[in-house]
Each structure stands twice: as structure tokens, then as C-alpha cells.
Design an enzyme around this catalytic site. Structure first.
Site, short mmCIF file in Angstrom:
data_model
loop_
_atom_site.label_atom_id
_atom_site.label_comp_id
_atom_site.label_asym_id
_atom_site.label_seq_id
_atom_site.Cartn_x
_atom_site.Cartn_y
_atom_site.Cartn_z
N ASP A 25 0.83 -1.21 0.00
CA ASP A 25 0.00 0.00 0.00
C ASP A 25 0.87 1.26 0.00
O ASP A 25 1.96 1.27 0.59
CB ASP A 25 -0.89 -0.02 1.26
N ASN A 73 -10.37 -2.81 -7.02
CA ASN A 73 -9.53 -1.83 -7.72
C ASN A 73 -10.07 -1.44 -9.10
O ASN A 73 -9.64 -0.45 -9.69
CB ASN A 73 -8.08 -2.34 -7.87
C1 FPP Z 1 -1.89 0.14 -3.34
O1 FPP Z 1 -1.42 1.46 -3.28
C2 FPP Z 1 -1.26 -0.56 -4.44
C3 FPP Z 1 -1.93 -1.10 -5.50
C4 FPP Z 1 -3.38 -1.01 -5.65
C5 FPP Z 1 -1.20 -1.75 -6.61
C6 FPP Z 1 0.01 -2.55 -6.23
C7 FPP Z 1 0.86 -2.68 -7.44
C8 FPP Z 1 2.20 -2.63 -7.48
C9 FPP Z 1 3.04 -2.60 -6.27
C10 FPP Z 1 2.91 -2.62 -8.78
C11 FPP Z 1 2.64 -3.75 -9.65
C12 FPP Z 1 2.89 -5.06 -8.99
C13 FPP Z 1 3.03 -6.22 -9.64
C14 FPP Z 1 3.12 -7.48 -8.89
C15 FPP Z 1 3.10 -6.29 -11.11
P1 FPP Z 1 -2.43 2.66 -3.52
O2 FPP Z 1 -2.42 2.97 -4.98
O3 FPP Z 1 -3.78 2.31 -2.97
O4 FPP Z 1 -1.76 3.79 -2.70
P2 FPP Z 1 -2.48 4.95 -1.88
O5 FPP Z 1 -3.28 4.29 -0.78
O6 FPP Z 1 -1.35 5.77 -1.35
O7 FPP Z 1 -3.35 5.71 -2.85
#
Ligand code: FPP
Length: 238
Positions: A25, A73
Site C-alpha cells: 500500500d 480496484n
Molecule cells: C496500493 O497502493 C497498491 C496497489 C493497488 C497496486 C500494487 C501494485 C504494485 C506494487 C505494482 C505492480 C505489482 C506487480 C506485482 C506487477 P495505492 O495505490 O492504494 O496507494 P495509496 O493508498 O497511497 O493511494
């Protein structure tokens, strides 16, 4: 499990951890703080993912699971969903072979039917090519814990089962190749499960880091494991 409390002499003991899972996250916040688009946070998050997964396997953790894209998502903007899907595909193209050569079996947890056919085919191909490998990397994509349990129960019903046991359900989960996670790490200061491994987390230990996922490092994994080693796991007993 041994209950260790002497923090000063703690040296991350990876043997006690058979399965570690990450809720990655904070990519969005990492980007926002730099006035960058959210996709830049995901690109950096992918770099961290690659480094952390490599480190865990070097340390001989047999099962690693990451939450890459949840069933919820899809509610994000088309641009962000598109960027995440592109990153996933690029990650398979650029990094999967190296993991497979290092004896890692890659399994995608979740419902592939909603994904672009080309991406879903690449996922199936890498799953097939790595199916006899020893270590396991579970990548949750279009994954939801409730959805997974419903899917497992429906697959038992389809087989004509009139009643089911907990072991039956475990055996039909997307994670059936791995033991339940010992340790679930969530970054970015949030302390919730967000529909991740709901069934499997029954006796998992949780570790929360305030660091945003793109800033998370192998030494943070060491810290989490040192902390895990101080926990007394009771499994409902004493
Ligand atoms: C949550 O952070 C993260 C995600 C929804 C996506 C996770 C993806 C990656 C780490 C990159 C791709 C990974 C692979 C395995 C190909 P957020 O976007 O919700 O962050 P925030 O809460 O700060 O908005």
C-alpha cells in the site's frame, strides 16, 4: 514457536517463516507527494516488489504472496487500471523468466476471466511453465478474499458435495499450493485486511509499517521478521 524478546541480539530468522504476504500500500501517496501521476507510484512500487520478492527467496522463504490488484480496484480511473494492467504484463514479460529459472513457481490468485485475454493467457502460460518449481510466488490479481471463498464453495457444490469441511474449502482456494501465511505485512500505515486472504489469515501475525510501499526495503523485511519472532502464537491455546 520460540518466543524471542531480546531485540538487541535479534537477527532475522527466516526459517520460522514459511509464508509471508504483502499488502503493498502507498504507491499513490508516494507519487502524490512528488506531484507525479499515480502511475509513477505504481512503477516505483513494481521496482520495490521485484527487490523484495528477490530478497525473500534469497532468504529461503518458501512462499511469498503479494496483493497486486483487488476485485475492488476496478473502481479506480480507467487510466490507473490501464497502467496497472500494463505493468503486470510488462512484469511477466521482463521478470518472470528469471524467477522461473530460480525455481520459483508463479501462481496468479483471482478470477482471470475479467482480464484482457492476452494478459490472462500470459498468466496461464507462466503458471504452466513453472508448475514443478519449488518456491511459490502468489500474485493476487482481480483477487478478493470473499470472492475466493465463494469460488471454492461453488466448486465443491459443482462436484456434488452436500456438506464441506474447512480442509475442503482450503483445498479449493486459489492458494491451495501454499500453507496459510505466518506473517502479513501491510505498508503505508493502514491497519486493515482489505479483503485479502480472509480465510487464510485466521492465525496469521500482522505487521504494519508506516513506510509507503515504494520506500520499503529488504531491511524493513528483516525488521518485520525480527518482530514476528517476538510473537507468541497461540492458535487458540495458551
Ligand atoms: C496500493 O497502493 C497498491 C496497489 C493497488 C497496486 C500494487 C501494485 C504494485 C506494487 C505494482 C505492480 C505489482 C506487480 C506485482 C506487477 P495505492 O495505490 O492504494 O496507494 P495509496 O493508498 O497511497 O493511494
Amino acid at each position: 514457536m520460540k518466543n524471542r524478546t531480546d531485540k538487541d541480539t535479534a537477527v532475522a530468522d527466516f526459517h520460522a517463516v514459511k509464508h509471508i504476504a504483502f499488502i503493498m500500500d502507498g504507491n499513490g501517496r508516494w507519487a502524490q507527494r512528488r506531484l507525479l501521476p499515480r502511475s509513477a507510484g505504481h512503477i516505483q512500487g513494481l521496482k520495490t516488489f521485484t527487490e523484495i520478492v528477490k530478497y525473500c527467496f534469497e532468504k529461503r522463504i518458501a512462499n511469498v504472496t503479494v496483493y497486486a490488484f483487488s476485485t475492488e480496484n476496478w473502481n479506480r480511473s480507467e487510466e490507473e487500471v490501464g497502467a496497472l494492467m500494463e505493468l503486470l504484463e510488462r512484469n511477466i514479460d521482463e521478470n518472470a523468466d528469471e524467477l522461473v529459472e530460480k525455481d520459483v513457481r508463479i501462481i496468479f490468485l483471482g478470477d482471470k476471466s475479467a482480464l484482457a485475454p492476452k494478459l490472462a493467457d500470459k498468466m496461464r502460460d507462466i503458471e504452466k511453465r513453472s508448475e514443478n518449481n519449488r518456491a511459490i510466488l502468489n500474485v493476487a490479481v482481480n483477487y478478493g478474499g470473499r470472492d475466493e471463498i465463494v469460488h471454492a464453495v461453488n466448486s465443491l457444490i459443482k462436484d456434488g458435495r452436500m456438506s464441506v469441511s474447512a480442509d475442503d474449502i482450503s483445498s479449493r482456494l486459489y492458494t491451495s499450493a501454499s500453507p496459510d501465511p505466518d506473517l502479513i505485512i501491510r505498508t503505508a500505515g493502514e491497519q486493515r485486511l482489505s479483503n485479502f486472504l480472509l480465510w487464510q489469515a485466521a492465525y496469521s501475525e500482522f505487521y504494519y509499517s508506516d513506510k509507503l510501499w515504494p520506500d520499503f526495503t529488504p531491511s524493513d523485511v528483516d525488521k518485520a521478521i525480527d518482530d514476528f519472532m517476538t510473537r507468541h502464537r497461540k492458535y487458540g491455546g495458551y
